[in-house]
Design an enzyme around this catalytic site. Structure first.
Site, short mmCIF file in Angstrom:
data_model
loop_
_atom_site.label_atom_id
_atom_site.label_comp_id
_atom_site.label_asym_id
_atom_site.label_seq_id
_atom_site.Cartn_x
_atom_site.Cartn_y
_atom_site.Cartn_z
N HIS A 187 37.64 13.78 55.58
CA HIS A 187 38.63 14.85 55.49
C HIS A 187 39.33 14.86 54.14
CE1 HIS A 187 39.02 15.42 60.11
NE2 HIS A 187 37.95 15.96 59.60
N ARG A 294 15.42 25.47 57.64
CA ARG A 294 14.24 24.62 57.88
C ARG A 294 14.47 23.83 59.17
NH1 ARG A 294 14.50 24.08 51.83
NH2 ARG A 294 12.38 24.35 51.03
N ARG A 330 13.25 29.56 60.31
CA ARG A 330 11.81 29.30 60.23
C ARG A 330 11.40 28.41 61.39
NH1 ARG A 330 9.46 26.35 54.99
NH2 ARG A 330 10.33 24.46 55.90
N GLU A 429 2.83 31.53 51.69
CA GLU A 429 2.72 30.21 51.04
C GLU A 429 1.27 29.88 50.70
OE1 GLU A 429 5.77 27.23 52.82
OE2 GLU A 429 4.92 28.34 54.51
N ASP A 453 5.08 25.81 48.08
CA ASP A 453 3.71 25.62 48.53
C ASP A 453 2.75 26.59 47.85
OD1 ASP A 453 3.53 23.44 50.35
OD2 ASP A 453 4.73 24.58 51.78
N CYS A 500 12.16 32.11 49.14
CA CYS A 500 13.00 30.97 49.50
C CYS A 500 12.51 29.67 48.87
CB CYS A 500 13.11 30.84 51.02
SG CYS A 500 11.52 30.65 51.81
C1 PEP Z 1 8.09 26.67 50.14
O1 PEP Z 1 6.98 26.21 50.36
O2 PEP Z 1 8.40 27.29 49.09
C2 PEP Z 1 9.18 26.50 51.11
C3 PEP Z 1 10.34 27.09 50.96
O3 PEP Z 1 8.92 25.66 52.16
P1 PEP Z 1 9.07 24.06 52.10
O4 PEP Z 1 9.61 23.71 50.75
O5 PEP Z 1 9.96 23.70 53.22
O6 PEP Z 1 7.67 23.65 52.33
MG MG Z 2 6.49 25.49 52.36
#
Ligand code: PEP
Ligand code: MG
Length: 568
Positions: A187, A294, A330, A429, A453, A500
Site C-alpha cells: 500500500h 493472455r 484470447r 500469427e 510469432d 498485439c
Molecule cells: C504474438 O505472438 O505476437 C502474441 C501477442 O502472442 P504471444 O506473445 O503471447 O505468443
Molecule cells: Mg503468439
C-alpha cells in the site's frame, strides 16, 4: 550506496527526516471492571472508525478514490465482528486490559495473515498492524506523527510507511520516501505512486543507518540510494531528475486525449495483460481497452486447471474494471514455450511447430469448453470479445464457432445471460493465416496481428535462438509485407484489425502501421502514453511517404537504418 526496491519512479534529492512511531507502552495488569474496560475499548474503536473515515475522505479529495479504498478497507477490518469479538472476550474472559486485548488479538491475526504465502494476505497483515497502532494510540492518548508539516525537500525515512501515515503526507514538501519494508505492490508503494513521490522500499536497517538532516539522493526506478552524495553524483542526478520531469510532463499532456495522428486520423490504443489484477493498471494508464488478455497465465503457477467458475470470475472482473470498454480475451495459448506441467503434455521435437494453442484446445475440449463457457457468461458484464490464437486454417475457426454455437444453445436453454452478439476474432500469427487473410476476413469479426510469432514463423527463426537472431526482426520486408496484406484485407472487408505483438509499441514502425491502416494498437500498460505521443507526431501524409520508401527496400538493414534515421 544502498539498494532497495524502486517502487515509485522519479529522483528524490533532499534531507532526511526520520519518522519513528512513539513507543506505545502500557501497564499490562489484570482488570477488575470488565464492563468499564469493554466500554473504553468500544469508545476507542468508535473514535478510530471516525478518524479513519475522515482520513479516507481527505485521501479521496487529495489523492484519489482508489487510494481512499485502502483506508475504507481499514474501516471494514475495524468493524469486523471476528476481530472485535475476540478483543472483547479477552477483556471479559481473560481480564485483559483493552490495550493488551487489542495488541494480542491484532498480533494473532497479523501472524496468521503473514504465514500465508500470498501478497494480498501479507498486505492484510500490515493493515492489521496499522489498525493496532491506531487503536493503541487512541487508548493511550498518544499524538499521531504529523507528516503534514515537515520542511520542504524532505526525504521521509521510516521502518514502514503505513497508509495512515502516508495519508497525512503533503507532497509539496516530501520529495522522497525510504522504508525498511514493503514491495512494489504494498500500500505504501501504491500511495507513493499516486502522490507521485519517488520511493525506494525494503532497504535493510535504513532507519538506523541515516540521521536527521543528512543529505540523500534516491532513484525510485533503479532503487539506488546515495547518502551524502558528492558534487558529481548530485550533478548527475539533478540532470536525471530534470529529464524525468520533462518526459513526464510531455507524456502527461496525452492523458485523456484521443489517440490520433497530427491530422486527426483516430486509432484505438489498448493494452495487453496477463492477469486480471493488471486491468486496473490499464485504466490508470489511460488505456482505451484491452487488446490482449493472455489467459494462459490463469492456468500457470497452480496445481490444477482453473474451474469454469474461477475463470468466469476472472473474466468478469476484467470486464467490470474496464466498465464497458472493449476487452479482447484470447483463449488458451499453451504448448510451444508455454508449459503447464500438470497437463502432462507429451514432449515434442518441434514444440513451436507442434501441438499448441487452438490445435491443442480443439483436441482437449475438456479444457476448451469450460473456458469458452466462462467467457460467454462473463460477456454479460462488459464488452468482451473472444480471440483465437495460432489459427492456421479456416476449418479451425469454424470448429471453434461450432463449439461456441453449442455452448450458446445450452446457455439459452438454461436461461443464463451472455452477449448473443459477442464478437469472435483470430490472431494472425502464422504465414498461412496471413496468406488467407482475405478469406478469413469474410468469416471472422476481427484480426489481431501477433507479430511476435508472425515474425518468427515468417522468417522461420526461433525468437529465443541467438544464432538466428539476425533473422528475427519485424523490419524484414517479408514480415512488413505480411502485416500490410493482413491490414488491407481487413479494411477491404470492413472488419476491425489490431496488433498485439511487441511491434505495436515500436515507435520506428508507427508510421508504417498508420499508413497500412491499422485500427487498434495494443501495447503494455506502461507504453500507452508513449505510443499515443508517437502516433500524434505523424500526419497520415508523412506516414504514407515514409511507408512508400520503406516498402521499396530489399533488406531488413536498409529498412531499419532508414526508419532509425527518421525516428521521432
Ligand atoms: C504474438 O505472438 O505476437 C502474441 C501477442 O502472442 P504471444 O506473445 O503471447 O505468443
Ligand atoms: Mg503468439
Amino acid at each position: 550506496m544502498y539498494t532497495g526496491i524502486g517502487a515509485s519512479a522519479g529522483i528524490g534529492i533532499g534531507s532526511v527526516v526520520i519518522v519513528k512511531e512513539p513507543s506505545l507502552v502500557y501497564d499490562n495488569k489484570a482488570i477488575t471492571d470488565a464492563a468499564a474496560e469493554t466500554a473504553r475499548f468500544q469508545a476507542a474503536l468508535d473514535k478510530c472508525v471516525e478518524k479513519t473515515q475522515a482520513m479516507a475522505e481527505d485521501m479521496k479529495t487529495r489523492v484519489g478514490e482508489k487510494e481512499a479504498e485502502i483506508l475504507e478497507g481499514h474501516i471494514l477490518l475495524l468493524m469486523d465482528p471476528e476481530l472485535g469479538g475476540q478483543i472483547e472476550s479477552k477483556i471479559a474472559d481473560d481480564k485483559k486490559c483493552a490495550e493488551a486485548a487489542v495488541e494480542e488479538t491484532c498480533d494473532f491475526f497479523a501472524a496468521m495473515f503473514s504465514s500465508l504465502d500470498d501478497e494480498m494476505f501479507q498486505q492484510r497483515a500490515t493493515d492489521v498492524c496499522d489498525i493496532k497502532t491506531r487503536l493503541l494510540k487512541i487508548l493511550l492518548d498518544v499524538e499521531d506523527v504529523d507528516l503534514a508539516n515537515v520542511p520542504a525537500g524532505t526525504i521521509l525515512v521510516a521502518e514502514d510507511l503505513t497508509p495512515s501515515m502516508t495519508a497525512g503526507i503533503n507532497p509539496a514538501n516530501v520529495v522522497g520516501i525510504l522504508t525498511e519494508i514493503g514491495g512494489k505492490t504494498s500500500h505504501s508503494a501504491i500511495l507513493a505512486r499516486a502522490l507521485e513521490i519517488p520511493a525506494v522500499l525494503s532497504i535493510e536497517g535504513i532507519v538506523s543507518k541515516l540521521t536527521n538532516g543528512q543529505s540523500v539522493i534516491l532513484d525510485g526506478e533503479t532503487g539506488k540510494v546515495f547518502e551524502d552524495p558528492d558534487a558529481e553524483i548530485v550533478k548527475e542526478y539533478e540532470a536525471k531528475r530534470a529529464a524525468f520531469l520533462e518526459a513526464k510532463a510531455a507524456l502527461s499532456k496525452f492523458v485523456g486525449k484521443p489517440t490520433e495522428t497530427s491530422d486527426g486520423v483516430k486509432v484505438e490504443l489498448c493494452a495487453n495483460i496477463g492477469k486480471p489484477e493488471d486491468a486496473l493498471k490499464v485504466v490508470e494508464c489511460d488505456g482505451e481497452g484491452i487488446g490482449l488478455f493472455r489467459t494462459e497465465f490463469l492456468f500457470m503457477d497452480r496445481p490444477q486447471v482453473p474451474t469454469e467458475d474461477e475463470q468466469f470470475e476472472a473474466y468478469k472482473k476484467v470486464a467490470e474494471v474496464l466498465s464497458g470498454k472493449p476487452v479482447i480475451i484470447r483463449t488458451l495459448d499453451i504448448g510451444g514455450d508455454k508449459e503447464i506441467p500438470y497437463l502432462g503434455l507429451p514432449k515434442e521435437e518441434n514444440p513451436f511447430l507442434g501441438f499448441r494453442a487452438v490445435r491443442l484446445c480443439l483436441k482437449r475440449e475438456d479444457l476448451y469448453r469450460p473456458q469458452l463457457r466462462a467467457l460467454l457468461r462473463a460477456s454479460a458484464y462488459g464488452d468482451i470479445k473472444i480471440m483465437v490464437p495460432m489459427i492456421s486454417c479456416v476449418d479451425e475457426f469454424r470448429k471453434v464457432k461450432e463449439i461456441l454455437g453449442e455452448l450458446m444453445a445450452d446457455l439459452d436453454e438454461k436461461g443464463i445471460a451472455y452477449n448473443k452478439d459477442i464478437k469472435v476474432g483470430i490472431m494472425i500469427e502464422t504465414p498461412a493465416a496471413s496468406l488467407m487473410a482475405d478469406v478469413f476476413a469474410k468469416e471472422v469479426d476481427f484480426f489481431s496481428i501477433g507479430t511476435n510469432d508472425l515474425t518468427g514463423y515468417t522468417m522461420a527463426a526461433d525468437r529465443g535462438n541467438p544464432d538466428v537472431a539476425y533473422l528475427y526482426s519485424t523490419y524484414n520486408p517479408a514480415v512488413l509485407r505480411s502485416i500490410e496484406r493482413v491490414i488491407t484485407a481487413a479494411n477491404a472487408e470492413g472488419i476491425m484489425v489490431g496488433m498485439c505483438g511487441e511491434a505495436a509499441a515500436d515507435p520506428l514502425l508507427t508510421p508504417l502501421l498508420i499508413s497500412f491502416g491499422l485500427q487498434e494498437f495494443s501495447v503494455s500498460a506502461t507504453s500507452i502514453l508513449k505510443t499515443r505521443k508517437g502516433i500524434s507526431s505523424w500526419s497520415k501524409a508523412e506516414a504514407d511517404e515514409v511507408t512508400a520508401k520503406a516498402m521499396s527496400m530489399a533488406t531488413e538493414e536498409e529498412v531499419r537504418t532508414y526508419l532509425e534515421s527518421i525516428a521521432r
